[in-house]
Write an enzyme that holds these catalytic residues in place. Structure first.
Site, PDB file in Angstrom:
ATOM      1  N   CYS A  97     -28.813  -7.282  -9.021  1.00 34.38           N
ATOM      2  CA  CYS A  97     -29.197  -6.177  -8.760  1.00 34.38           C
ATOM      3  C   CYS A  97     -30.796  -6.445  -8.954  1.00 34.38           C
ATOM      4  CB  CYS A  97     -28.705  -4.851  -9.391  1.00 34.38           C
ATOM      5  SG  CYS A  97     -28.793  -4.785 -11.090  1.00 34.38           S
ATOM      6  N   HIS A 100     -29.071 -10.615 -13.655  1.00 33.56           N
ATOM      7  CA  HIS A 100     -28.804  -9.558 -12.811  1.00 33.56           C
ATOM      8  C   HIS A 100     -29.044  -9.677 -11.526  1.00 33.56           C
ATOM      9  CE1 HIS A 100     -27.210  -6.651 -16.158  1.00 33.56           C
ATOM     10  NE2 HIS A 100     -28.042  -7.594 -16.991  1.00 33.56           N
ATOM     11  N   CYS A 156     -22.245  -5.110 -12.465  1.00 30.66           N
ATOM     12  CA  CYS A 156     -22.952  -3.974 -12.753  1.00 30.66           C
ATOM     13  C   CYS A 156     -22.396  -2.524 -12.025  1.00 30.66           C
ATOM     14  CB  CYS A 156     -24.467  -4.052 -12.356  1.00 30.66           C
ATOM     15  SG  CYS A 156     -25.324  -2.606 -12.260  1.00 30.66           S
ATOM     16  N   GLU A 157     -22.129  -1.566 -12.812  1.00 28.41           N
ATOM     17  CA  GLU A 157     -21.478  -0.510 -12.313  1.00 28.41           C
ATOM     18  C   GLU A 157     -22.054   0.318 -11.385  1.00 28.41           C
ATOM     19  OE1 GLU A 157     -22.072   2.708 -16.116  1.00 28.41           O
ATOM     20  OE2 GLU A 157     -20.420   1.357 -15.921  1.00 28.41           O
ATOM     21  N   HIS A 158     -23.535   0.206 -11.343  1.00 35.76           N
ATOM     22  CA  HIS A 158     -24.419   0.897 -10.593  1.00 35.76           C
ATOM     23  C   HIS A 158     -24.417   0.352  -8.936  1.00 35.76           C
ATOM     24  CE1 HIS A 158     -26.618   1.620 -14.543  1.00 35.76           C
ATOM     25  NE2 HIS A 158     -25.880   2.647 -14.172  1.00 35.76           N
ATOM     26  N   HIS A 159     -24.472  -1.158  -8.874  1.00 35.26           N
ATOM     27  CA  HIS A 159     -24.483  -1.541  -7.501  1.00 35.26           C
ATOM     28  C   HIS A 159     -23.393  -2.454  -6.973  1.00 35.26           C
ATOM     29  CE1 HIS A 159     -28.857  -1.018  -9.287  1.00 35.26           C
ATOM     30  NE2 HIS A 159     -28.761  -0.588  -8.038  1.00 35.26           N
ATOM     31  N   GLN A 211     -24.955  -3.866 -19.125  1.00 34.10           N
ATOM     32  CA  GLN A 211     -25.041  -4.963 -20.070  1.00 34.10           C
ATOM     33  C   GLN A 211     -25.108  -4.188 -21.446  1.00 34.10           C
ATOM     34  OE1 GLN A 211     -27.956  -8.214 -19.432  1.00 34.10           O
ATOM     35  NE2 GLN A 211     -28.113  -8.651 -21.715  1.00 34.10           N
TER      36      GLN A 211
END
Length: 192
Positions: A152, A150, A81-84, A122
Site C-alpha cells: 500500500c 508494504h 494490510c487490513e486497510h487495503h 504491522q
C-alpha cells in the site's frame, strides 16, 4: 481454524472485476475468482487459530540452570494490510529471555506465521508476537522487531518503492533502554 466461504469470495471477486469494467467471463479472468479464493484461504489461515499453541509445551531447564538471551533473526513473514487488503512482506527478529523453561527455536517462526496470516496492521502484529511469546514461553523478557515493505506504500499513493516500516515491542527485562540497545545491535549484526 476459521473456514473461508469460497463461493462468497468468488462472487465478490467477480463483482469487483465487473465493477472496474472488466468481463469476469473473459478467458484470462475466468479462473480469477477461484484463484483469489485459494490465495485468501492461505493468506488468512491464521484466523481462529491460537498462536500460543504453536509454541508447544516449553521445556524445563535443568534444576539450578538459567538461560541467557535467545535471538532468532531474519524470520521471513508475509501478511495482508487490513486497510487495503494488499500484502506486506518482511523479516522478524525475536529475542527472548527464558524463565525456567525454553521453547523450540522452530516454534517462534510458527507463532509469527499464525499471527501474520490474518488481516493485520504491522503495529498490532508486533505487539501480538511479543505478548504470545512472553506468556506462552513464560519469558522474563521479549523483544520483537519487524521490518516490512508494504504494497500500500510501494504501489499506490506515495509510491515509495524503497521504503520499509520498522516496528518494535519490548516486554519485561527488555524494556530497559540499555538492554534493548544491546539486543538491537546483536540483531543488526545478522544483516551485515
Amino acid at each position: 481454524m476459521t473456514e473461508i466461504d469460497r463461493p462468497r469470495i468468488e462472487a465478490a471477486v467477480a463483482e469487483i472485476l465487473a465493477a472496474i469494467g472488466e468481463d469476469p467471463a473473459r478467458p484470462g479472468l475466468q479462473g480469477t475468482p477461484s484463484h483469489v479464493a485459494d490465495a485468501y484461504a492461505e493468506f488468512f489461515s491464521g484466523l481462529g487459530r491460537d498462536a500460543a499453541e504453536d509454541l508447544g509445551e516449553p521445556v524445563p531447564l535443568e534444576e539450578g540452570r538459567t538461560a541467557e538471551t535467545v535471538i532468532v533473526r531474519d524470520i521471513e513473514f508475509r501478511s495482508v494490510c487490513e486497510h487495503h487488503l494488499l500484502p506486506f512482506l518482511g523479516v522478524a527478529h525475536v529475542a527472548y529471555l527464558p524463565g525456567e523453561k525454553v521453547v523450540g527455536l522452530g516454534r517462534i517462526p510458527r507463532v509469527i506465521e499464525t499471527l501474520s496470516a490474518r488481516p493485520q496492521i504491522q503495529e498490532r502484529l508486533t505487539e501480538q508476537i511479543a505478548d504470545t511469546i512472553e506468556s506462552g514461553a513464560q519469558a522474563r523478557g521479549v523483544l520483537v522487531v519487524l521490518d516490512a515493505v508494504h504494497a500500500c506504500v510501494t504501489t499506490r499513493g506515495a509510491r515509495q518503492t524503497s521504503s520499509t516500516t520498522v516496528t518494535m515491542a519490548a516486554r519485561g527485562a527488555y524494556t530497559d533502554p540499555t538492554v534493548r540497545a544491546e539486543l538491537i545491535a546483536l540483531i543488526g549484526r545478522g544483516t551485515e
